[in-house]
Design a protein around this motif. Structure first.
Motif, PDB file in Angstrom:
ATOM      1  N   TRP A 161       0.808  -1.221   0.000  1.00 32.06           N
ATOM      2  CA  TRP A 161       0.000   0.000   0.000  1.00 32.06           C
ATOM      3  C   TRP A 161       0.842   1.272   0.000  1.00 32.06           C
ATOM      4  O   TRP A 161       0.347   2.352  -0.336  1.00 32.06           O
ATOM      5  N   LEU A 162       2.126   1.161   0.379  1.00 34.37           N
ATOM      6  CA  LEU A 162       2.936   2.346   0.639  1.00 34.37           C
ATOM      7  C   LEU A 162       3.209   3.196  -0.602  1.00 34.37           C
ATOM      8  O   LEU A 162       3.099   4.431  -0.534  1.00 34.37           O
ATOM      9  N   PRO A 163       3.578   2.621  -1.768  1.00 36.60           N
ATOM     10  CA  PRO A 163       3.881   3.491  -2.914  1.00 36.60           C
ATOM     11  C   PRO A 163       2.725   4.405  -3.288  1.00 36.60           C
ATOM     12  O   PRO A 163       2.927   5.603  -3.528  1.00 36.60           O
ATOM     13  N   GLU A 164       1.509   3.859  -3.340  1.00 33.10           N
ATOM     14  CA  GLU A 164       0.374   4.702  -3.711  1.00 33.10           C
ATOM     15  C   GLU A 164       0.101   5.760  -2.651  1.00 33.10           C
ATOM     16  O   GLU A 164      -0.206   6.917  -2.969  1.00 33.10           O
ATOM     17  N   ALA A 165       0.234   5.381  -1.375  1.00 33.92           N
ATOM     18  CA  ALA A 165      -0.010   6.348  -0.302  1.00 33.92           C
ATOM     19  C   ALA A 165       0.981   7.507  -0.378  1.00 33.92           C
ATOM     20  O   ALA A 165       0.602   8.687  -0.268  1.00 33.92           O
ATOM     21  N   LEU A 166       2.267   7.202  -0.579  1.00 33.10           N
ATOM     22  CA  LEU A 166       3.266   8.261  -0.677  1.00 33.10           C
ATOM     23  C   LEU A 166       3.080   9.070  -1.952  1.00 33.10           C
ATOM     24  O   LEU A 166       3.262  10.294  -1.951  1.00 33.10           O
ATOM     25  N   GLU A 167       2.718   8.399  -3.027  1.00 34.48           N
ATOM     26  CA  GLU A 167       2.500   9.097  -4.292  1.00 34.48           C
ATOM     27  C   GLU A 167       1.392  10.135  -4.138  1.00 34.48           C
ATOM     28  O   GLU A 167       1.505  11.264  -4.641  1.00 34.48           O
ATOM     29  N   ARG A 168       0.331   9.771  -3.462  1.00 31.77           N
ATOM     30  CA  ARG A 168      -0.771  10.708  -3.238  1.00 31.77           C
ATOM     31  C   ARG A 168      -0.317  11.890  -2.384  1.00 31.77           C
ATOM     32  O   ARG A 168      -0.668  13.041  -2.637  1.00 31.77           O
ATOM     33  N   GLU A 169       0.462  11.604  -1.335  1.00 32.83           N
ATOM     34  CA  GLU A 169       0.935  12.691  -0.465  1.00 32.83           C
ATOM     35  C   GLU A 169       1.857  13.644  -1.221  1.00 32.83           C
ATOM     36  O   GLU A 169       1.794  14.867  -1.034  1.00 32.83           O
ATOM     37  N   LEU A 170       2.718  13.094  -2.045  1.00 39.99           N
ATOM     38  CA  LEU A 170       3.629  13.934  -2.813  1.00 39.99           C
ATOM     39  C   LEU A 170       2.876  14.835  -3.788  1.00 39.99           C
ATOM     40  O   LEU A 170       3.274  15.979  -4.034  1.00 39.99           O
ATOM     41  N   ALA A 171       1.778  14.311  -4.333  1.00 41.51           N
ATOM     42  CA  ALA A 171       1.007  15.073  -5.311  1.00 41.51           C
ATOM     43  C   ALA A 171       0.134  16.137  -4.651  1.00 41.51           C
ATOM     44  O   ALA A 171      -0.206  17.143  -5.268  1.00 41.51           O
ATOM     45  N   GLY A 172      -0.234  15.927  -3.348  1.00 41.78           N
ATOM     46  CA  GLY A 172      -1.110  16.864  -2.669  1.00 41.78           C
ATOM     47  C   GLY A 172      -2.547  16.694  -3.133  1.00 41.78           C
ATOM     48  O   GLY A 172      -2.845  15.858  -3.984  1.00 41.78           O
ATOM     49  N   PRO A 173      -3.477  17.494  -2.568  1.00 38.52           N
ATOM     50  CA  PRO A 173      -3.251  18.566  -1.596  1.00 38.52           C
ATOM     51  C   PRO A 173      -3.029  18.028  -0.191  1.00 38.52           C
ATOM     52  O   PRO A 173      -3.087  16.827   0.026  1.00 38.52           O
ATOM     53  N   GLY A 174      -2.821  18.962   0.733  1.00 42.21           N
ATOM     54  CA  GLY A 174      -2.557  18.603   2.119  1.00 42.21           C
ATOM     55  C   GLY A 174      -1.175  19.051   2.526  1.00 42.21           C
ATOM     56  O   GLY A 174      -0.493  19.797   1.814  1.00 42.21           O
ATOM     57  N   ASP A 175      -0.744  18.614   3.711  1.00 40.32           N
ATOM     58  CA  ASP A 175       0.588  18.972   4.180  1.00 40.32           C
ATOM     59  C   ASP A 175       1.636  18.469   3.197  1.00 40.32           C
ATOM     60  O   ASP A 175       1.614  17.292   2.805  1.00 40.32           O
ATOM     61  N   PRO A 176       2.585  19.325   2.787  1.00 38.88           N
ATOM     62  CA  PRO A 176       3.634  18.869   1.865  1.00 38.88           C
ATOM     63  C   PRO A 176       4.456  17.732   2.466  1.00 38.88           C
ATOM     64  O   PRO A 176       4.613  17.629   3.686  1.00 38.88           O
ATOM     65  N   CYS A 177       4.970  16.900   1.592  1.00 41.92           N
ATOM     66  CA  CYS A 177       5.752  15.735   1.998  1.00 41.92           C
ATOM     67  C   CYS A 177       6.955  15.611   1.078  1.00 41.92           C
ATOM     68  O   CYS A 177       6.853  15.862  -0.126  1.00 41.92           O
ATOM     69  N   VAL A 178       8.105  15.254   1.641  1.00 34.64           N
ATOM     70  CA  VAL A 178       9.306  14.965   0.862  1.00 34.64           C
ATOM     71  C   VAL A 178       9.790  13.579   1.252  1.00 34.64           C
ATOM     72  O   VAL A 178       9.908  13.260   2.444  1.00 34.64           O
ATOM     73  N   VAL A 179      10.064  12.743   0.257  1.00 36.90           N
ATOM     74  CA  VAL A 179      10.545  11.380   0.472  1.00 36.90           C
ATOM     75  C   VAL A 179      12.020  11.309   0.090  1.00 36.90           C
ATOM     76  O   VAL A 179      12.428  11.817  -0.962  1.00 36.90           O
ATOM     77  N   VAL A 180      12.798  10.664   0.939  1.00 36.54           N
ATOM     78  CA  VAL A 180      14.245  10.568   0.751  1.00 36.54           C
ATOM     79  C   VAL A 180      14.645   9.097   0.676  1.00 36.54           C
ATOM     80  O   VAL A 180      14.199   8.282   1.495  1.00 36.54           O
ATOM     81  N   ALA A 181      15.457   8.761  -0.303  1.00 37.18           N
ATOM     82  CA  ALA A 181      16.019   7.415  -0.415  1.00 37.18           C
ATOM     83  C   ALA A 181      17.535   7.500  -0.314  1.00 37.18           C
ATOM     84  O   ALA A 181      18.156   8.433  -0.835  1.00 37.18           O
ATOM     85  N   VAL A 182      18.125   6.525   0.356  1.00 42.45           N
ATOM     86  CA  VAL A 182      19.587   6.415   0.441  1.00 42.45           C
ATOM     87  C   VAL A 182      19.997   5.150  -0.300  1.00 42.45           C
ATOM     88  O   VAL A 182      19.462   4.063  -0.039  1.00 42.45           O
TER      89      VAL A 182
END
Length: 273
Positions: A161-182
């Motif tokens: 479920w995580l990719p779609e959930a993060l994808e939605r957050e990144l697209a907004g609306p709502g609180d901005p979100c930044v995802v970081v990968a190492v």
């Protein structure tokens, strides 16, 4: 409620956390089918992934009335065939709330510690990555899928479920979100984390931070904290908040964050009696 075990600094942080975050509602937030006030709680129903129940207090609910209220929230998510997290804090009342949640079929997950601290010292950190390892902000579905695979390797649980959930957050609306990968020198994702900027509050919150076992203890997690703190400072946020596991808590307290509460996710899943 005053807690004699906490310092004045921690009590100040806890008050800000409870005032600004515990019952926060962001209308139209991406990733949620509904975010609504239901009596004393905020109930969040996701498009995908588990639902969420948060609150500052339960408004005096107790006894059979509380049991009925808990059952009604469980039944809401049962009708959607979705799991749900009831976010319980150690100082919540009534004292027997955990037993009442368990009776309704909610199972406690690992207890975490709510940590809060000022952004600036962490933003000024010079935490460095191992040679050949790189940190980058990601937005593509391919990268989010790779992050989910890493999370599954760390936790042994489905994160489909995580990719779609993060994808939605990144697209907004709502609180901005930044995802970081190492990424390791060979391109493998070895750690991932994200930060949410709670607009109109003093807070940014840190999430994720999972690291593959062979890469732990090498400063990677600290580097992700410093990077996200710099992003928060640039947006004018004063505080960082983290729900820390027992593994990350010592690292974060060394970096200057302060324990203000404990929190335990009580999880109900479909199919559970």
């Amino acid at each position: 409620m005053t807690d004699p075990t906490l310092s004045a600094e921690a009590l100040t942080y806890r008050a800000a956390y409870e005032d600004q975050l515990r019952t926060r509602i962001v209308p139209g937030a991406a990733g949620y089918r509904a975010v609504e006030q239901v009596g004393p709680i905020v109930r969040k129903t996701r498009q995908t992934g588990p639902g969420f129940i948060g609150y500052r207090d339960l408004g005096g609910l107790d006894g059979p009335a509380l049991d009925d209220f808990i059952a009604a929230q469980r039944n809401h998510f049962a009708a959607l065939d979705q799991s749900v997290e009831w976010k319980h804090h150690g100082h919540d009342r009534p004292a027997d709330l955990p037993q009442r949640l368990a009776k309704a079929g909610f199972v406690p997950d690992e207890r975490e510690t709510v940590l809060v601290g000022p952004v600036e010292p962490l933003a000024a950190s010079d935490a460095a990555l191992p040679e050949g390892v790189r940190l980058r902000e990601v937005t593509s579905r391919e990268d989010l899928e790779r992050i989910a695979a890493m999370e599954e390797a760390v936790w042994g649980e489905d994160h489909g479920w995580l990719p779609e959930a993060l994808e939605r957050e990144l697209a907004g609306p709502g609180d901005p979100c930044v995802v970081v990968a190492v990424e390791a020198p060979d391109g493998e994702v070895v750690c991932a984390s994200w930060v949410r900027f709670h607009e109109g509050t003093d807070f940014a919150s840190l999430w994720g931070g999972s690291t593959l076992a062979p890469w732990r203890g090498r400063g990677i997690y600290c580097a992700t904290v410093a990077h996200r703190a710099r992003l928060a400072a640039a947006r004018g946020h004063r505080y960082l908040q983290v729900d820390a596991t027992d593994e990350s808590r010592p690292i974060l307290t060394r970096l200057g964050l302060v324990a203000v509460a404990t929190t335990t996710p009580y999880i109900w899943r479909p199919g559970r009696p």
